[in-house]
Design a protein around this motif. Structure first.
Motif, PDB file in Angstrom:
ATOM      1  N   ASN A  27       0.847  -1.184   0.000  1.00 56.78           N
ATOM      2  CA  ASN A  27       0.000   0.000   0.000  1.00 56.78           C
ATOM      3  C   ASN A  27       0.888   1.242   0.000  1.00 56.78           C
ATOM      4  OD1 ASN A  27      -2.409  -1.501   0.216  1.00 56.78           O
ATOM      5  ND2 ASN A  27      -2.151  -1.664   2.433  1.00 56.78           N
ATOM      6  N   GLU A  28       0.403   2.327  -0.531  1.00 50.96           N
ATOM      7  CA  GLU A  28       1.145   3.581  -0.477  1.00 50.96           C
ATOM      8  C   GLU A  28       1.180   4.102   0.952  1.00 50.96           C
ATOM      9  OE1 GLU A  28       0.509   5.366  -4.982  1.00 50.96           O
ATOM     10  OE2 GLU A  28      -0.619   6.263  -3.331  1.00 50.96           O
ATOM     11  N   VAL A  29       2.351   4.559   1.382  1.00 54.79           N
ATOM     12  CA  VAL A  29       2.510   5.105   2.737  1.00 54.79           C
ATOM     13  C   VAL A  29       3.292   6.416   2.672  1.00 54.79           C
ATOM     14  CG1 VAL A  29       2.472   2.810   3.819  1.00 54.79           C
ATOM     15  CG2 VAL A  29       4.670   3.843   3.199  1.00 54.79           C
ATOM     16  N   GLU A 304       9.721   6.149  -3.347  1.00 52.16           N
ATOM     17  CA  GLU A 304      10.053   4.797  -3.801  1.00 52.16           C
ATOM     18  C   GLU A 304       8.800   4.081  -4.304  1.00 52.16           C
ATOM     19  OE1 GLU A 304      13.701   3.075  -1.375  1.00 52.16           O
ATOM     20  OE2 GLU A 304      12.032   3.459  -0.017  1.00 52.16           O
ATOM     21  N   PRO A 305       8.963   3.105  -5.198  1.00 55.86           N
ATOM     22  CA  PRO A 305       7.810   2.290  -5.610  1.00 55.86           C
ATOM     23  C   PRO A 305       7.322   1.435  -4.440  1.00 55.86           C
ATOM     24  CG  PRO A 305       9.686   2.025  -7.112  1.00 55.86           C
ATOM     25  CD  PRO A 305      10.192   2.708  -5.895  1.00 55.86           C
ATOM     26  N   GLY A 358      11.427  12.546   5.352  1.00 58.25           N
ATOM     27  CA  GLY A 358      10.612  11.345   5.280  1.00 58.25           C
ATOM     28  C   GLY A 358      10.735  10.629   3.956  1.00 58.25           C
ATOM     29  N   VAL A 359       9.972   9.548   3.831  1.00 57.45           N
ATOM     30  CA  VAL A 359       9.932   8.731   2.618  1.00 57.45           C
ATOM     31  C   VAL A 359       8.475   8.366   2.353  1.00 57.45           C
ATOM     32  CG1 VAL A 359      10.797   6.651   1.458  1.00 57.45           C
ATOM     33  CG2 VAL A 359      12.176   7.711   3.273  1.00 57.45           C
ATOM     34  N   TYR A 360       8.086   8.405   1.086  1.00 51.66           N
ATOM     35  CA  TYR A 360       6.743   7.932   0.736  1.00 51.66           C
ATOM     36  C   TYR A 360       6.856   6.951  -0.420  1.00 51.66           C
ATOM     37  CZ  TYR A 360       6.939  11.340  -3.110  1.00 51.66           C
ATOM     38  OH  TYR A 360       7.307  12.051  -4.227  1.00 51.66           O
ATOM     39  N   THR A 361       5.806   6.159  -0.606  1.00 54.46           N
ATOM     40  CA  THR A 361       5.805   5.179  -1.699  1.00 54.46           C
ATOM     41  C   THR A 361       4.671   5.478  -2.671  1.00 54.46           C
ATOM     42  OG1 THR A 361       4.441   3.616  -0.430  1.00 54.46           O
ATOM     43  CG2 THR A 361       6.838   3.372  -0.277  1.00 54.46           C
ATOM     44  N   VAL A 362       4.842   4.975  -3.896  1.00 53.44           N
ATOM     45  CA  VAL A 362       3.885   5.250  -4.968  1.00 53.44           C
ATOM     46  C   VAL A 362       3.725   4.002  -5.835  1.00 53.44           C
ATOM     47  CG1 VAL A 362       5.724   6.281  -6.367  1.00 53.44           C
ATOM     48  CG2 VAL A 362       3.347   6.791  -6.907  1.00 53.44           C
ATOM     49  N   LYS A 363       2.485   3.750  -6.263  1.00 53.56           N
ATOM     50  CA  LYS A 363       2.199   2.592  -7.105  1.00 53.56           C
ATOM     51  C   LYS A 363       2.571   2.857  -8.565  1.00 53.56           C
ATOM     52  CE  LYS A 363      -1.574   0.616  -4.358  1.00 53.56           C
ATOM     53  NZ  LYS A 363      -0.937  -0.708  -4.147  1.00 53.56           N
ATOM     54  N   ASP A 364       2.916   1.804  -9.276  1.00 56.65           N
ATOM     55  CA  ASP A 364       3.294   1.935 -10.683  1.00 56.65           C
ATOM     56  C   ASP A 364       2.175   2.563 -11.521  1.00 56.65           C
ATOM     57  OD1 ASP A 364       5.666   0.738 -10.021  1.00 56.65           O
ATOM     58  OD2 ASP A 364       5.544  -0.870 -11.500  1.00 56.65           O
TER      59      ASP A 364
END
Length: 447
Positions: A27-29, A304-305, A358-364
Motif C-alpha cells: 500500500n502507499e505510505v 520509492e515504488p 521522510g519517505v513515501y511510496t507510490v504505485k506503478d
C-alpha cells in the motif's frame, strides 16, 4: 511470522512499527522521520565537507571544455552538465488546488545520458581519468582539458578498465563517458534494466553483462570482476563518496536557479524537494547538498515504488543495508526500473538519518497516470521512475502523516509561500516508440 529479520520476528517488527504491515501489503505510505535534527538546537557533523563539494564543482568546470568538444548536446551550456528548472502550473492545476508553487527539476534533459546519473556517474569517471592523466604527467590542473580529446589520452585510458553494476541509468552514464574517453568498460545490468538501454550501450562499444537477478547481484558481480583485474576501477553505487559528492554539486546550482526565478527560501518561504530513490546515492547527494545550504528551511522527501521500498525499510527500522525488501516478503518488481533496488545503501541511509524529512511510496499505475498527464499538459516526457517525485506535494497535503508534519513544524501559515520541487530523474533518452507505449499505459488511470 516467526522468521527472524535483523534479530526480530516479523510479528515483532510490525508490533513496533505498524506501518510495516501496509508496506508489506504494498500500500502507499507516507513516513515521517522522527530522527531529523533540529538545526536551531543541534550542531551537525557533516560527513562530506563543503570544501569537498566545491572541489567537485571546480573539477567539473575544468572538464567543461572537453565535454563541450566531444558532446555537441553539451555545447549550449559550455560543457557544464546541468538541467532546467521548470514551472509546471498547468500540470499542477489538474491534481488539486493546493498551496504553493510546483516546479520540475528536469534532469531528464541532462546532456550525455539524459538522467540524474549524468551528475555523479560522469563525475566519478572524470575524476578517475584526471588522476590517471596527472599521475602519468600528461595533464595539469591549469591545462585546457579539451586536449584530452586526442589519441595520446585514448591510448593511455585504453590500458584501464571501469566496471559498474546498474539497473540502467547509471550504466548509461558510466558507459557513455568511459567509452568516449577510451576506457574499456563493463556494465553489469540487472534483470530490471530496459532492453533499449543495453542496446544503446553496446552501440557505444560497452561490454554489457546481463543477469536474471536484481540490482544487488549486478553490483556484486561488478565488484568481484574489479577485484580480479588490477587495472580495473569499480564504481560502487552503494558506497561511493565520489558519486555522492558529484550529485551534491546540484544543490548550489539549484540555488542559483531559484534566485534567478526570484524564488526566496527562508523561514517564511519553505522549500520542499521530492526525490525518487533507488539505492540512494543520487537523491542522497542532492538532498545532502541542499540541506547544507538551506538547513531547516528545506524539507526533503525520498520517493520509492510500493514494491521496492528499500530505503524506507532501512531508515524506518534503523537497520539500513542490514535489511532488504525480500526479508519482508516484498518482490522488488516494478516498472520504475531505476528504483528497482531491494537493499539500500547503508552509507547513504546513515548520512541522511538526521537530514531526511521522510519517505513515501507510490504505485506503478500512478506513475503511468502522471507520466501521461505531464506529457499532455506540459509536453514533458519522463520514464516511469522519474515521476515518483511528483505525488510528494499531493501526499504532504492529503495524508494524515503529511498534515501532522506541517503542524509539527509550524508550517501551516507558511505553506502559501512554499515552493515544491519534484526531481525528474530521467527519460531524455527513451526511444519514441517506448515513450508512446508509456503514455498509452497511463490513459484512463486516475490519481
Amino acid at each position: 511470522m516467526d522468521k527472524n529479520i535483523a534479530g526480530k520476528t516479523m510479528e515483532k517488527w510490525i508490533d513496533e512499527l505498524p506501518m510495516i504491515k501496509d508496506i508489506i501489503d504494498t500500500n502507499e505510505v507516507f513516513w515521517i522521520n522522527s530522527e531529523i535534527a533540529d538545526f536551531k538546537k543541534t550542531d551537525i557533523t557533516w560527513a562530506i565537507k563543503k570544501e569537498d563539494i566545491e572541489d567537485a564543482k571546480e573539477r567539473l568546470k575544468r572538464f567543461a571544455p572537453y565535454i563541450a568538444k566531444v558532446f555537441p548536446e553539451a555545447r549550449e551550456n559550455n560543457g557544464i552538465i546541468e538541467s532546467p528548472l521548470k514551472d509546471i502550473s498547468n500540470f499542477k492545476s489538474q491534481l488539486q488546488d493546493i498551496n504553493g508553487r510546483l516546479l520540475l527539476k528536469c534532469d531528464n534533459y541532462l546532456p550525455i545520458s539524459g538522467s540524474i546519473k549524468a551528475r555523479g556517474g560522469i563525475y566519478e569517471v572524470l575524476k578517475h581519468a584526471e588522476e590517471i592523466a596527472i599521475g602519468q604527467g600528461l595533464l595539469s590542473g591549469n591545462d585546457d582539458y579539451s586536449k584530452i580529446d586526442s589519441d595520446e589520452f585514448k591510448n593511455l585510458f585504453k590500458k584501464y578498465s571501469i566496471a559498474v553494476g546498474s539497473t540502467g541509468n547509471l550504466g548509461l552514464s558510466i558507459g557513455i563517458i568511459s567509452a568516449k574517453l577510451g576506457f574499456k568498460v563493463y556494465v553489469h545490468m540487472s534483470a530490471d534494466a530496459k532492453e533499449w538501454k543495453k542496446e544503446l550501450l553496446r552501440e557505444k562499444g560497452v561490454n554489457v553483462i546481463e543477469y536474471d537477478s536484481d540490482y544487488s547481484k549486478a553490483v556484486e558481480e561488478g565488484r568481484k570482476q574489479a577485484q580480479n583485474e588490477p587495472n580495473m576501477y569499480f564504481i560502487d553505487d552503494e558506497n561511493s563518496i565520489d558519486l555522492f559528492t558529484g550529485y551534491s554539486v546540484a544543490a548550489e546550482r539549484l540555488k542559483e536557479q531559484l534566485e534567478g526565478m526570484n524564488i526566496t527560501v527562508d523561514e517564511e518561504h519553505p522549500l520542499f524537494v521530492y526525490l525518487p530513490c533507488g539505492v540512494g546515492g543520487g537523491p542522497g547527494g542532492v538532498a545532502y547538498g541542499l540541506k547544507m545550504i538551506y538547513r531547516e528551511n528545506v524539507h526533503l522527501f525520498f520517493a520509492e515504488p510500493t514494491h521496492s521500498p528499500c530505503m524506507l525499510l532501512g531508515m524506518m527500522t534503523k537497520m539500513h543495508d542490514k535489511v532488504s525488501v525480500f526479508d519482508f516478503g516484498i518482490d522488488n518488481i516494478t516498472d520504475a526500473d531505476g528504483l528497482a533496488v531491494g537493499r539500500p545503501s547503508g552509507f547513504v541511509g546513515k548520512v541522511m538519518e538526521n537530514l531526511l524529512s521522510g519517505v513515501y511510496t507510490v504505485k506503478d499505475d500512478k506513475l503511468y497516470m502522471l507520466l501521461n498527464l505531464l506529457a499532455k499538459k506540459e509536453e514533458i516526457y519522463l520514464e516511469p521512475s522519474a515521476l515518483a517525485g511528483i505525488p510528494g506535494m499531493f501526499s504532504l497535503y492529503n495524508t494524515e502523516a503529511g498534515k501532522e508534519y506541517i503542524r509539527k513544524n509550524n508550517l501551516e501559515e507558511k505553506m502559501k509561500n512554499s515552493t515544491h520541487i519534484a526531481w525528474a530523474t530521467g527519460g531524455g533518452m527513451v526511444p519514441e516508440s517506448q515513450m508512446k507505449s508509456y503514455i498509452e499505459l497511463g490513459e484512463n488511470k486516475t490519481f
